[in-house]
Design an enzyme around this catalytic site. Structure first.
Site, PDB file in Angstrom:
ATOM      1  N   GLU A 193      -6.771   8.495  29.990  1.00  0.00           N
ATOM      2  CA  GLU A 193      -5.377   8.605  29.918  1.00  0.00           C
ATOM      3  C   GLU A 193      -4.427   8.898  28.586  1.00  0.00           C
ATOM      4  O   GLU A 193      -3.650  10.046  28.542  1.00  0.00           O
ATOM      5  CB  GLU A 193      -4.820   7.260  30.957  1.00  0.00           C
ATOM      6  CG  GLU A 193      -4.770   7.544  31.782  1.00  0.00           C
ATOM      7  CD  GLU A 193      -4.102   5.639  31.802  1.00  0.00           C
ATOM      8  OE1 GLU A 193      -2.643   5.411  32.573  1.00  0.00           O
ATOM      9  OE2 GLU A 193      -4.963   4.460  30.907  1.00  0.00           O
ATOM     10  N   TRP A 218      14.814 -11.802  31.544  1.00  0.00           N
ATOM     11  CA  TRP A 218      13.274 -10.778  32.221  1.00  0.00           C
ATOM     12  C   TRP A 218      12.890 -12.291  32.864  1.00  0.00           C
ATOM     13  O   TRP A 218      12.508 -12.531  31.966  1.00  0.00           O
ATOM     14  CB  TRP A 218      12.927 -10.343  31.968  1.00  0.00           C
ATOM     15  CG  TRP A 218      11.393 -10.365  31.962  1.00  0.00           C
ATOM     16  CD1 TRP A 218      10.260 -10.775  31.877  1.00  0.00           C
ATOM     17  CD2 TRP A 218      11.227  -8.450  32.529  1.00  0.00           C
ATOM     18  NE1 TRP A 218       9.530  -9.751  32.326  1.00  0.00           N
ATOM     19  CE2 TRP A 218       9.606  -8.980  33.057  1.00  0.00           C
ATOM     20  CE3 TRP A 218      11.950  -7.277  33.155  1.00  0.00           C
ATOM     21  CZ2 TRP A 218       9.503  -7.586  33.549  1.00  0.00           C
ATOM     22  CZ3 TRP A 218      11.242  -6.130  33.716  1.00  0.00           C
ATOM     23  CH2 TRP A 218       9.319  -6.670  34.035  1.00  0.00           C
ATOM     24  N   LYS A 267       5.174   5.356  34.266  1.00  0.00           N
ATOM     25  CA  LYS A 267       4.592   3.980  34.461  1.00  0.00           C
ATOM     26  C   LYS A 267       4.669   3.541  35.779  1.00  0.00           C
ATOM     27  O   LYS A 267       3.720   2.724  36.276  1.00  0.00           O
ATOM     28  CB  LYS A 267       5.735   3.315  34.166  1.00  0.00           C
ATOM     29  CG  LYS A 267       5.519   2.151  33.189  1.00  0.00           C
ATOM     30  CD  LYS A 267       4.131   1.736  32.457  1.00  0.00           C
ATOM     31  CE  LYS A 267       4.239   0.882  32.596  1.00  0.00           C
ATOM     32  NZ  LYS A 267       2.699   0.265  31.982  1.00  0.00           N
ATOM     33  N   CYS A 301      12.740 -11.414  27.285  1.00  0.00           N
ATOM     34  CA  CYS A 301      14.487 -11.529  27.320  1.00  0.00           C
ATOM     35  C   CYS A 301      15.102 -11.168  25.917  1.00  0.00           C
ATOM     36  O   CYS A 301      14.035 -11.176  25.175  1.00  0.00           O
ATOM     37  CB  CYS A 301      14.994 -13.470  27.569  1.00  0.00           C
ATOM     38  SG  CYS A 301      14.284 -13.686  28.957  1.00  0.00           S
ATOM     39  N   GLU A 358     -12.475   0.272  32.816  1.00  0.00           N
ATOM     40  CA  GLU A 358     -10.638   0.004  32.422  1.00  0.00           C
ATOM     41  C   GLU A 358     -11.070   0.757  30.870  1.00  0.00           C
ATOM     42  O   GLU A 358     -10.640   1.577  30.420  1.00  0.00           O
ATOM     43  CB  GLU A 358     -10.439  -1.028  32.427  1.00  0.00           C
ATOM     44  CG  GLU A 358      -9.000  -1.187  31.399  1.00  0.00           C
ATOM     45  CD  GLU A 358      -7.620  -0.608  31.909  1.00  0.00           C
ATOM     46  OE1 GLU A 358      -8.013   0.005  33.276  1.00  0.00           O
ATOM     47  OE2 GLU A 358      -6.655  -0.934  31.504  1.00  0.00           O
ATOM     48  N   LYS A 401      -9.234   4.226  30.034  1.00  0.00           N
ATOM     49  CA  LYS A 401      -7.600   4.400  29.135  1.00  0.00           C
ATOM     50  C   LYS A 401      -8.280   5.103  28.326  1.00  0.00           C
ATOM     51  O   LYS A 401      -7.060   6.172  28.157  1.00  0.00           O
ATOM     52  CB  LYS A 401      -7.506   2.946  28.218  1.00  0.00           C
ATOM     53  CG  LYS A 401      -6.357   2.236  27.580  1.00  0.00           C
ATOM     54  CD  LYS A 401      -6.065   1.425  28.259  1.00  0.00           C
ATOM     55  CE  LYS A 401      -5.722   2.144  29.752  1.00  0.00           C
ATOM     56  NZ  LYS A 401      -4.292   1.815  30.840  1.00  0.00           N
ATOM     57  N   ASN A 426      15.384 -17.358  24.382  1.00  0.00           N
ATOM     58  CA  ASN A 426      13.803 -16.097  24.473  1.00  0.00           C
ATOM     59  C   ASN A 426      12.947 -17.323  24.160  1.00  0.00           C
ATOM     60  O   ASN A 426      13.190 -18.305  23.414  1.00  0.00           O
ATOM     61  CB  ASN A 426      14.089 -15.287  23.607  1.00  0.00           C
ATOM     62  CG  ASN A 426      14.417 -14.370  23.553  1.00  0.00           C
ATOM     63  OD1 ASN A 426      14.685 -13.997  25.314  1.00  0.00           O
ATOM     64  ND2 ASN A 426      14.424 -12.946  22.911  1.00  0.00           N
ATOM     65  N   GLY A 427      11.856 -17.968  25.255  1.00  0.00           N
ATOM     66  CA  GLY A 427      10.489 -18.857  25.097  1.00  0.00           C
ATOM     67  C   GLY A 427      10.883 -19.839  26.712  1.00  0.00           C
ATOM     68  O   GLY A 427      11.674 -19.183  26.769  1.00  0.00           O
ATOM     69  N   HIS A 480     -28.991   6.630  37.887  1.00  0.00           N
ATOM     70  CA  HIS A 480     -29.183   7.170  39.338  1.00  0.00           C
ATOM     71  C   HIS A 480     -28.779   8.480  38.831  1.00  0.00           C
ATOM     72  O   HIS A 480     -28.172   9.048  40.346  1.00  0.00           O
ATOM     73  CB  HIS A 480     -28.638   6.273  40.569  1.00  0.00           C
ATOM     74  CG  HIS A 480     -29.728   5.182  40.610  1.00  0.00           C
ATOM     75  ND1 HIS A 480     -31.252   5.043  40.705  1.00  0.00           N
ATOM     76  CD2 HIS A 480     -29.621   3.352  40.124  1.00  0.00           C
ATOM     77  CE1 HIS A 480     -31.064   3.841  40.766  1.00  0.00           C
ATOM     78  NE2 HIS A 480     -30.387   2.890  40.586  1.00  0.00           N
ATOM     79  N   ARG A 490      13.839  -3.912  26.908  1.00  0.00           N
ATOM     80  CA  ARG A 490      12.923  -5.140  26.946  1.00  0.00           C
ATOM     81  C   ARG A 490      12.627  -5.482  28.587  1.00  0.00           C
ATOM     82  O   ARG A 490      11.751  -6.033  28.743  1.00  0.00           O
ATOM     83  CB  ARG A 490      12.723  -6.333  26.231  1.00  0.00           C
ATOM     84  CG  ARG A 490      13.175  -5.714  25.234  1.00  0.00           C
ATOM     85  CD  ARG A 490      14.274  -6.536  23.573  1.00  0.00           C
ATOM     86  NE  ARG A 490      13.850  -8.252  24.127  1.00  0.00           N
ATOM     87  CZ  ARG A 490      12.550  -8.436  22.823  1.00  0.00           C
ATOM     88  NH1 ARG A 490      12.350  -7.937  21.943  1.00  0.00           N
ATOM     89  NH2 ARG A 490      12.155  -9.919  22.785  1.00  0.00           N
TER      90      ARG A 490
HETATM   91  C1  F6R Z   1      -3.394   2.821  33.935  1.00  0.00           C
HETATM   92  C2  F6R Z   1      -2.151   2.569  34.310  1.00  0.00           C
HETATM   93  C3  F6R Z   1      -2.223   3.198  35.982  1.00  0.00           C
HETATM   94  C4  F6R Z   1      -1.638   1.431  36.971  1.00  0.00           C
HETATM   95  C5  F6R Z   1      -1.340   1.891  38.065  1.00  0.00           C
HETATM   96  C6  F6R Z   1      -0.582   0.884  39.328  1.00  0.00           C
HETATM   97  O1  F6R Z   1      -3.444   3.082  32.739  1.00  0.00           O
HETATM   98  O2  F6R Z   1      -0.901   1.677  34.057  1.00  0.00           O
HETATM   99  O3  F6R Z   1      -3.426   3.135  36.293  1.00  0.00           O
HETATM  100  O4  F6R Z   1      -2.164   0.856  36.476  1.00  0.00           O
HETATM  101  O5  F6R Z   1      -0.410   3.099  38.717  1.00  0.00           O
HETATM  102  O6  F6R Z   1       0.300   0.697  39.002  1.00  0.00           O
HETATM  103  P1  F6R Z   1       0.867  -1.000  38.956  1.00  0.00           P
HETATM  104  O7  F6R Z   1       0.124  -1.948  38.336  1.00  0.00           O
HETATM  105  O8  F6R Z   1       1.901  -0.794  38.527  1.00  0.00           O
HETATM  106  O9  F6R Z   1       0.732  -1.018  40.808  1.00  0.00           O
END
Ligand code: F6R
Length: 620
Positions: A500, A74, A615, A2, A493, A497, A100-101, A516, A28
């Site tokens: 990306e 939020w 995103k 929030c 992962e 990262k 908030n909290g 393999h 936020r």
């Molecule tokens: C990687 C990343 C993406 C999401 C993927 C799924 O850092 O952010 O691989 O994880 O696009 O997104 P959500 O979790 O929003 O379904």
């Protein structure tokens, strides 16, 4: 997460300042917003939806006052409705509060207030505060004392701002949730403004155009002043025409330094971090705490995830994409360990999966709740007759609305395109899901480890050697990541990262798979990050795989708790505290996040908005 804004200034400007501040806190995330202003009477306007909707609602109202508070919500508890939007009021309508909290003892307080005759209009924990203040006022306390006494009864985390009818002041308190004050205004009066702590002022703020602000983050008022005072836990502030006064719990004046913010207003949402991603990596202890709050009981070794505990599925299929897919791989392992058949599918491949059997549950793991591939897999599952569950960060998202059930990971909004804190929160929430659904195994040990997770993550954030390792390997040809069992998704992962945000080649493998095929790619120019925690048979086997790459001259970076012998074969070590294997995966991932972040930073990449990525991926 929030957002709070507060202001004491000119009567004809305060409302505009509040609404402007709310719009600056939009990053936020929010699902509802509201403001309250006080003069002789207290006026309030709040509703679910966009800030723009609040603006329109305000046009139809005549709210005025020199002191006011505002809030963007939020949702984590209670749906995003007008009733649950802040500010919240007492029975008399003379007290308004934004918060908030999480107030941990709110149920107990609420029960007491209800039996004393108070009426509640929302599902929120926040609403206990105005009623507590109301009681103190009724007992004869002045507004400052009343707020102070009410705050003293709260347990949990809070940043709170309060206005009271008939008082031209904003009262604020913080504990474990950020709150910052702004001194002066953009009209030049700031030069003359008295520093907080002096308790002095010229007593005519309105006439001078002098103003004081408070907010959960500087961007809310950065357009009006660059002079800020950061409140610490346990501190209490009074903003009024007389100035701005900060005191400790006992009411003693605290001399607070007034800092000058040298950030561009555009940048301030990062709270001083160079990138949102780094900020979000550092927010992980808080995100995990938030995910666990009110859901685990260490004394009874029990987990409460609402009505999800009764799902008792005969089998579980996970569907997810990207980072969330890695979290799903981890979640499926937890269920299999507890004897529940569980499979993980890339959401975009779900059409080719076998149909769910019997009373199966299909779980969509999706931070945004809006990923088209995941939504389509969940819809397919529903068509096949399965029950569905969304494990998501976003209250009110399509996944949350369309699935039969939703489990919120409560990470707060994530701005950086690359997922960081939401992954940690997903792993935490999936632990809760597995514990709540299966109720077998070493529940007590897992819960204890989860409770320790925030401080273990903090230890890594404080001591990590990741930046130095990033410096050493920033020019490498490519990067490999290996792990077994629960550390296999972490290896995947780690590689994702790295790809990306650095745009460099990186691959994650199950440690046993390296020989393999991929071993052919291993050279002295390809560092191998080996995630090895514990000292069981899996760890011993992974150490064997590390020896294989070491024999091919590959530099080895061990991410380890030091229990196995892996350090003997490693060129560098990234330490993680010793803990339960489930928690170890979260910890190892934090080290890998930091390595990728620092490599990307050294390469000058666009970390928060990597090329070609978005995103929320709303197309299949
Ligand atoms: C990687 C990343 C993406 C999401 C993927 C799924 O850092 O952010 O691989 O994880 O696009 O997104 P959500 O979790 O929003 O379904």
């Amino acid at each position: 997460m929030c957002g709070i804004i507060g202001c004491v200034g000119r009567e004809d400007e305060t409302l505009d300042v509040l609404v402007h501040g709310l719009s600056k806190l939009e990053y936020r995330g929010y699902d509802s917003a509201g403001v309250a202003l006080t003069g002789d009477r207290l006026g309030i306007c709040k509703q679910a939806g966009e800030i723009e909707a609040l603006r329109e609602a305000l046009e139809a109202r005549t709210l005025s006052g020199s002191a006011g508070i505002g809030h963007t919500r939020w949702s984590t508890h209670g749906p995003p409705t007008d009733e649950n939007a802040h500010p919240h009021q007492d029975c008399s309508g003379d007290v308004a509060v934004v918060h908030n909290g999480i107030i941990e003892n709110y149920q107990q307080l609420r029960d007491g207030l209800v039996s004393a005759g108070h009426h509640f209009g929302s599902d929120t924990d926040t609403e206990v505060v105005p009623h507590l203040v109301e009681d103190e006022l009724a007992a004869g306390a002045d507004p400052e004392t009343a707020v102070r006494r009410a705050v003293a009864r709260l347990e949990g985390s809070y940043a709170i701002a309060v206005v009271v009818a008939g008082s031209d002041a904003v009262y604020a308190a913080r504990n474990d949730s950020p709150l910052v004050l702004g001194v002066g205004d953009g009209t030049g009066a700031a030069e003359d403004a008295d520093a907080p702590g002096t308790g002095e002022g010229d007593g005519d703020a309105a006439a001078d155009g002098q103003a004081y602000y408070l907010a959960s983050d500087v961007p809310a008022f950065r357009d009006f002043t660059d002079r800020v005072v950061y409140l610490d836990d346990g501190e209490f502030a009074v903003l009024s025409a007389e100035g701005c006064r900060v005191t400790d719990v006992d009411g003693n004046t605290v001399d607070k330094p007034v800092d000058t913010v040298d950030w561009d207003p555009e940048e301030t949402g990062k709270s001083g971090y160079d990138h949102f991603m780094l900020k979000e990596i550092h927010e992980q202890p808080r995100a995990i705490r938030q995910c666990l709050r009110g859901r685990v009981d260490e004394m009874t070794a029990s987990v409460d995830i609402g009505d999800l505990g009764d799902l008792s599925p005969t089998g579980v299929q996970f569907v997810a994409c990207g980072t969330s897919y890695h979290a799903a791989l981890y979640g499926a392992q937890l269920l299999r360990e507890a004897g529940i058949p569980a499979q993980t599918f890339l959401a975009s491949e779900y059409a080719t999966s076998p149909p769910p059997i019997g009373d199966a549950l299909v779980v969509g793991v999706t931070q945004s709740g809006e990923t088209a591939d995941t939504l389509s897999a969940l819809r397919e599952a529903a068509k096949r007759g399965a029950r569905t569950l969304a494990v998501t960060n976003t209250v009110g998202s399509t996944a949350a609305r369309e699935c039969d059930h939703a489990l919120y990971i409560r990470a707060g909004p994530e701005i950086g395109v690359a997922a960081s804190k939401t992954f940690a929160s997903q792993l935490t929430a999936l632990n809760l899901f597995a514990l709540g659904t299966t109720r077998t195994g070493d529940t007590r040990d897992v819960i204890a480890a989860l409770r320790e997770l925030p401080s273990d993550v903090q230890q890594i954030l404080d001591d990590s050697a990741a930046e130095a390792i990033a410096e050493t390997y920033v020019d490498a040809d490519g990067y490999f990541f290996i792990g077994r069992g629960l550390q296999f998704p972490v290896a995947l992962e780690g590689a994702l990262k790295m790809k990306e945000i650095t745009y460099k080649h990186a691959e994650g493998f199950a440690a046993g798979e390296l020989k393999h095929g991929p071993l052919a790619l291993v050279t002295s120019e390809t560092p191998v990050f080996a995630v090895v925690t514990g000292d069981d048979e899996m760890a011993t086997k992974t150490v064997g795989n590390v020896k294989e790459v070491e024999a091919r001259d590959a530099p080895v970076v061990a991410v380890t708790d030091g229990q196995s012998t892996v350090e003997r074969y490693a060129d560098h070590v990234l330490d993680v505290p010793e803990t339960h294997p489930r928690a170890a995966a979260v910890l190892a991932n934090v080290q890998l996040q930091l390595v990728s972040y620092h490599v990307a930073d050294k390469l000058g990449r666009s970390i928060d908005k990597p090329r070609n990525l978005a995103k929320s991926v709303t197309v299949e």
